[in-house]
Motif scaffolding. Structure first.
Motif, PDB file in Angstrom:
ATOM      1  N   VAL A 161       0.890  -1.401   0.039  1.00 55.60           N
ATOM      2  CA  VAL A 161      -0.021  -0.107  -0.047  1.00 55.60           C
ATOM      3  C   VAL A 161       1.028   1.094  -0.059  1.00 55.60           C
ATOM      4  O   VAL A 161       2.082   1.204   0.767  1.00 55.60           O
ATOM      5  N   PHE A 162       0.508   2.087  -1.001  1.00 51.48           N
ATOM      6  CA  PHE A 162       1.219   3.648  -0.866  1.00 51.48           C
ATOM      7  C   PHE A 162       0.252   4.616  -0.223  1.00 51.48           C
ATOM      8  O   PHE A 162      -0.740   4.738  -0.751  1.00 51.48           O
ATOM      9  N   ILE A 163       0.700   5.405   0.637  1.00 53.95           N
ATOM     10  CA  ILE A 163       0.036   6.590   1.333  1.00 53.95           C
ATOM     11  C   ILE A 163       1.060   7.768   1.355  1.00 53.95           C
ATOM     12  O   ILE A 163       1.748   7.825   2.028  1.00 53.95           O
ATOM     13  N   ALA A 164       0.448   8.571   0.541  1.00 55.55           N
ATOM     14  CA  ALA A 164       1.387   9.998   0.316  1.00 55.55           C
ATOM     15  C   ALA A 164       1.379  10.828   1.463  1.00 55.55           C
ATOM     16  O   ALA A 164       0.642  10.532   2.515  1.00 55.55           O
ATOM     17  N   PRO A 165       2.384  11.882   1.428  1.00 59.37           N
ATOM     18  CA  PRO A 165       2.337  12.888   2.542  1.00 59.37           C
ATOM     19  C   PRO A 165       1.068  13.433   2.826  1.00 59.37           C
ATOM     20  O   PRO A 165       0.277  13.930   1.796  1.00 59.37           O
ATOM     21  N   CYS A 166       0.747  13.702   4.241  1.00 56.85           N
ATOM     22  CA  CYS A 166      -0.372  14.549   4.647  1.00 56.85           C
ATOM     23  C   CYS A 166      -1.804  14.047   4.293  1.00 56.85           C
ATOM     24  O   CYS A 166      -2.750  14.623   4.437  1.00 56.85           O
ATOM     25  N   VAL A 167      -1.907  12.343   4.070  1.00 55.41           N
ATOM     26  CA  VAL A 167      -3.243  12.038   3.963  1.00 55.41           C
ATOM     27  C   VAL A 167      -3.839  11.765   5.492  1.00 55.41           C
ATOM     28  O   VAL A 167      -3.028  11.705   6.232  1.00 55.41           O
ATOM     29  N   VAL A 168      -4.757  12.155   5.446  1.00 51.95           N
ATOM     30  CA  VAL A 168      -5.657  12.015   6.849  1.00 51.95           C
ATOM     31  C   VAL A 168      -6.880  10.760   6.772  1.00 51.95           C
ATOM     32  O   VAL A 168      -7.491  10.967   5.669  1.00 51.95           O
ATOM     33  N   THR A 169      -6.602  10.017   7.509  1.00 43.70           N
ATOM     34  CA  THR A 169      -7.683   9.047   7.815  1.00 43.70           C
ATOM     35  C   THR A 169      -8.504   9.135   9.138  1.00 43.70           C
ATOM     36  O   THR A 169      -7.923   9.698  10.059  1.00 43.70           O
ATOM     37  N   THR A 170      -9.824   8.785   9.063  1.00 45.83           N
ATOM     38  CA  THR A 170     -10.735   9.135  10.319  1.00 45.83           C
ATOM     39  C   THR A 170     -11.577   8.011  10.813  1.00 45.83           C
ATOM     40  O   THR A 170     -11.713   7.093   9.989  1.00 45.83           O
ATOM     41  N   ASN A 171     -11.984   8.123  11.877  1.00 42.65           N
ATOM     42  CA  ASN A 171     -12.754   6.978  12.454  1.00 42.65           C
ATOM     43  C   ASN A 171     -14.000   7.187  13.461  1.00 42.65           C
ATOM     44  O   ASN A 171     -14.582   6.382  13.984  1.00 42.65           O
ATOM     45  N   ASP A 172     -14.379   8.557  13.213  1.00 43.27           N
ATOM     46  CA  ASP A 172     -15.670   9.026  14.163  1.00 43.27           C
ATOM     47  C   ASP A 172     -16.544   9.873  13.412  1.00 43.27           C
ATOM     48  O   ASP A 172     -15.994  11.225  13.347  1.00 43.27           O
ATOM     49  N   ASN A 173     -17.580   9.334  12.919  1.00 40.48           N
ATOM     50  CA  ASN A 173     -18.550  10.125  12.088  1.00 40.48           C
ATOM     51  C   ASN A 173     -19.229  11.037  13.154  1.00 40.48           C
ATOM     52  O   ASN A 173     -19.930  12.142  12.654  1.00 40.48           O
ATOM     53  N   TYR A 174     -19.269  11.063  14.220  1.00 35.91           N
ATOM     54  CA  TYR A 174     -19.884  11.793  15.330  1.00 35.91           C
ATOM     55  C   TYR A 174     -19.101  12.926  16.013  1.00 35.91           C
ATOM     56  O   TYR A 174     -19.545  13.949  16.593  1.00 35.91           O
ATOM     57  N   MET A 175     -17.638  13.084  15.258  1.00 37.70           N
ATOM     58  CA  MET A 175     -17.108  14.001  15.616  1.00 37.70           C
ATOM     59  C   MET A 175     -16.939  14.284  17.377  1.00 37.70           C
ATOM     60  O   MET A 175     -17.199  15.887  17.837  1.00 37.70           O
ATOM     61  N   ALA A 176     -16.870  13.388  18.049  1.00 34.34           N
ATOM     62  CA  ALA A 176     -16.837  13.662  19.477  1.00 34.34           C
ATOM     63  C   ALA A 176     -18.104  14.197  20.164  1.00 34.34           C
ATOM     64  O   ALA A 176     -18.161  14.442  21.667  1.00 34.34           O
ATOM     65  N   ARG A 177     -19.098  13.998  19.483  1.00 41.23           N
ATOM     66  CA  ARG A 177     -20.583  14.287  20.194  1.00 41.23           C
ATOM     67  C   ARG A 177     -21.435  13.264  20.318  1.00 41.23           C
ATOM     68  O   ARG A 177     -21.329  12.181  19.213  1.00 41.23           O
ATOM     69  N   SER A 178     -22.267  12.954  21.224  1.00 42.65           N
ATOM     70  CA  SER A 178     -23.096  12.094  21.578  1.00 42.65           C
ATOM     71  C   SER A 178     -22.551  10.610  21.969  1.00 42.65           C
ATOM     72  O   SER A 178     -21.630  10.205  21.450  1.00 42.65           O
ATOM     73  N   LYS A 179     -23.295  10.188  23.059  1.00 43.30           N
ATOM     74  CA  LYS A 179     -22.944   8.650  23.451  1.00 43.30           C
ATOM     75  C   LYS A 179     -23.102   7.630  22.350  1.00 43.30           C
ATOM     76  O   LYS A 179     -22.320   6.717  22.569  1.00 43.30           O
ATOM     77  N   GLU A 180     -23.844   7.884  21.660  1.00 49.44           N
ATOM     78  CA  GLU A 180     -23.998   6.817  20.355  1.00 49.44           C
ATOM     79  C   GLU A 180     -22.994   6.578  19.748  1.00 49.44           C
ATOM     80  O   GLU A 180     -22.893   5.480  19.151  1.00 49.44           O
ATOM     81  N   ARG A 181     -21.839   7.392  19.662  1.00 50.96           N
ATOM     82  CA  ARG A 181     -20.541   7.211  19.056  1.00 50.96           C
ATOM     83  C   ARG A 181     -19.728   6.143  19.412  1.00 50.96           C
ATOM     84  O   ARG A 181     -18.909   5.276  19.072  1.00 50.96           O
ATOM     85  N   PHE A 182     -20.019   5.733  20.863  1.00 49.35           N
ATOM     86  CA  PHE A 182     -19.039   4.809  21.561  1.00 49.35           C
ATOM     87  C   PHE A 182     -18.737   3.521  21.013  1.00 49.35           C
ATOM     88  O   PHE A 182     -17.500   3.216  21.071  1.00 49.35           O
ATOM     89  N   ASP A 183     -19.513   2.785  20.507  1.00 51.34           N
ATOM     90  CA  ASP A 183     -19.547   1.391  19.952  1.00 51.34           C
ATOM     91  C   ASP A 183     -19.433   1.567  18.471  1.00 51.34           C
ATOM     92  O   ASP A 183     -19.584   0.468  17.819  1.00 51.34           O
ATOM     93  N   LYS A 184     -19.105   2.756  17.607  1.00 55.84           N
ATOM     94  CA  LYS A 184     -19.252   2.833  16.418  1.00 55.84           C
ATOM     95  C   LYS A 184     -18.006   3.423  15.788  1.00 55.84           C
ATOM     96  O   LYS A 184     -18.043   3.712  14.705  1.00 55.84           O
TER      97      LYS A 184
END
Length: 234
Positions: A145-168
């Motif tokens: 796999v090739f990942i170039a400079p300054c690529v950002v990957t993310t894992n939280d669709n709720y952006m740190a809001r609501s308890k619903e995110r805890f298991d997602k």
């Protein structure tokens, strides 16, 4: 032969292979296992136990198993490798990189300068993760796999809001031969399938099909990856 710099701290329970070169101000935590022909440059920290912020939603954890460093590994200046990381043979970890707990890195992979690989990730063999890219927690990176400079990957669709995110929380998946261009952003849970390719500066909001080249905001298929660029033809 063991070459030590100055102000080196090595716990008595550390296992060192042959011909290990250690620079100045290196700290190696208890239980760490280091193979043969390893280079550890100045100010590197290996085997560090993670600490938990008071406001963290993650559960408190007990002491993790030690770090394991394979043969022929190079660890750059001021790199940090946490406990319970497993680094395979001939991996290169550049200056200022961070490899978090419960991470595995496959053989001959390059982790570039300032790269962060967060907790609970797997990275395959012969990958190139280039300068300042960010691999979010719970991600799976295949082989070649090739990942170039300054690529950002993310894992939280709720952006740190609501308890619903805890298991997602869900990281990204990049299958064998996937490639991501500079400054791209990959949204949580998205999959880049075999030989899928993301053009520079793109926003990936849905899965990328195998052998498909996508681009744009949001990224859409532009064309198929040329035959001469496919992994099977290298």
């Amino acid at each position: 032969m063991l070459l030590n710099g100055q102000n080196v701290v090595i716990d008595v329970s550390v296992t060192l292979g042959e011909n290990v070169q250690i620079g100045n101000n290196v700290v190696i935590y208890p239980g760490t296992i280091i193979g043969n022909n390893v280079i550890i440059q100045d100010n590197a920290v290996i085997g560090k136990q993670p600490i938990r912020a008071k406001a963290s939603i993650l559960p408190d954890i007990k002491a993790l198993p030690p770090t394991v460093i394979g043969n022929g590994v190079t660890i750059g200046t001021s790199a940090i490798i946490y406990a319970n990381a497993e680094i395979a043979d001939d991996v290169f970890i550049a200056d200022l990189a961070t490899v978090r707990e419960r991470v595995t890195i496959g053989e001959k992979t390059i982790i570039g300068r300032g790269v962060a690989v967060e907790n609970d990730c797997t990275v395959g063999k012969r990958c190139k993760l280039e300068t300042n890219c960010y691999i979010t927690a719970y991600s799976e990176i295949g082989d070649y796999v090739f990942i170039a400079p300054c690529v950002v990957t993310t894992n939280d669709n709720y952006m740190a809001r609501s308890k619903e995110r805890f298991d997602k929380f869900k990281g990204v998946t990049v299958k064998n031969g996937g490639r991501i261009g500079a400054n791209s952003t990959i949204l949580p849970g998205k999959v880049i399938y075999e030989d899928g390719t993301v053009a520079a500066g793109s926003l990936v909001s849905k899965n990328v099909d195998n052998e498909s080249l996508v681009l744009g905001h949001p990224a859409k298929e532009f064309m198929k990856v040329p035959e001469n660029q496919l992994l099977r033809n290298q």
